[in-house]
Design a protein around this motif. Structure first.
Motif, PDB file in Angstrom:
ATOM      1  N   TYR A   1       0.719  -1.399  -0.090  1.00  0.00           N
ATOM      2  CA  TYR A   1      -0.040  -0.026  -0.021  1.00  0.00           C
ATOM      3  C   TYR A   1       0.714   1.141   0.120  1.00  0.00           C
ATOM      4  O   TYR A   1       1.867   1.314   0.647  1.00  0.00           O
TER       5      TYR A   1
ATOM      6  N   LYS B   1     -12.572  -2.671  -0.354  1.00  0.00           N
ATOM      7  CA  LYS B   1     -12.508  -1.940  -1.512  1.00  0.00           C
ATOM      8  C   LYS B   1     -13.243  -0.632  -1.100  1.00  0.00           C
ATOM      9  O   LYS B   1     -14.214  -0.237  -0.349  1.00  0.00           O
TER      10      LYS B   1
ATOM     11  N   GLY C   1     -10.330   0.537  -6.260  1.00  0.00           N
ATOM     12  CA  GLY C   1      -9.207   0.434  -5.695  1.00  0.00           C
ATOM     13  C   GLY C   1      -9.425  -0.326  -4.215  1.00  0.00           C
ATOM     14  O   GLY C   1     -10.462  -0.685  -3.747  1.00  0.00           O
TER      15      GLY C   1
ATOM     16  N   ARG D   1      -8.248  -0.336   0.086  1.00  0.00           N
ATOM     17  CA  ARG D   1      -7.502   0.438   1.113  1.00  0.00           C
ATOM     18  C   ARG D   1      -7.475  -0.323   2.481  1.00  0.00           C
ATOM     19  O   ARG D   1      -8.272  -1.116   2.612  1.00  0.00           O
TER      20      ARG D   1
ATOM     21  N   VAL E   1      -3.265   3.026  -0.074  1.00  0.00           N
ATOM     22  CA  VAL E   1      -4.091   2.478  -1.281  1.00  0.00           C
ATOM     23  C   VAL E   1      -3.329   1.390  -1.889  1.00  0.00           C
ATOM     24  O   VAL E   1      -1.920   1.561  -2.032  1.00  0.00           O
TER      25      VAL E   1
END
Length: 188
Positions: A22, A143, A148, A150, A186
């Motif tokens: 991330y 999601k 994306g 997270r 992210v």
């Protein structure tokens, strides 16, 4: 036999959970590096660092393999008071002209249950590197509305300024700084 072995190996790899990487989302006010220290023992002085970046790796199935790296631009200190900020950036405290960055690199992650963990790592601040422990809470993950994924965490730690070579005397009630860290990453 080779096909069966290859299919079995592929199936095992496909079902094995792996850590996800991330990037800390600093673009939309979803991450904060804040601090507070007692002012003469009468109140709290709060501040933050406006510029930082970093990344982390997190595996829900194997959280002890998680890791994080963060780089902080110490010149971006903001305590909501221009003259105080100038003093805190100066040689009495952070000496940002000599030490414009602070870094944290994890060395261990110990899950404690219920989304809590202890994150240990090396903090380099004011040219001094020391191991610190951050109490971490997993806020949640999944999601996002843009397709994306997270993951979010909150953490706190405290340390003595003098341990990092900052020995400006603010009185006995103002020797320890508390850091409050909130990050949303992210998936990359």
């Amino acid at each position: 036999m080779k096909k069966l072995t290859a299919l079995l190996f592929a199936a095992l790899i496909g079902t094995t959970a792996q850590a996800a990487d991330y990037k800390i989302d600093t673009s939309g006010a979803h991450a904060f590096v804040q601090f507070r220290i007692k002012h003469l023992g009468y109140s709290w002085l709060y501040g933050r660092f406006d510029k930082f970046d970093g990344s982390f790796s997190y595996d829900e199935e194997n959280p002890q393999s998680s890791s994080v790296e963060v780089k902080i631009d110490t010149t971006s200190l903001d305590s909501n008071h221009a003259e105080r900020d100038k003093h805190l950036r100066g040689s009495d405290f952070l000496n940002v002209s000599k030490f414009p960055t602070a870094t944290f690199k994890s060395t261990g992650f110990k899950p404690l249950g219920d989304g809590k963990a202890e994150l240990t790592g090396d903090l380099t601040l004011h040219g001094v590197t020391k191991e610190i422990t951050i109490d971490v809470t997993n806020i949640g993950g999944g999601k996002d509305p843009w397709g994306g994924e997270r993951q979010g965490f909150s953490g706190t730690t405290e340390f003595k300024l003098k341990d990092f070579g900052i020995d400006y005397d603010l009185g006995p009630a103002s020797q320890t700084v508390e850091m409050i860290l909130d990050v949303e990453g992210v998936k990359i």
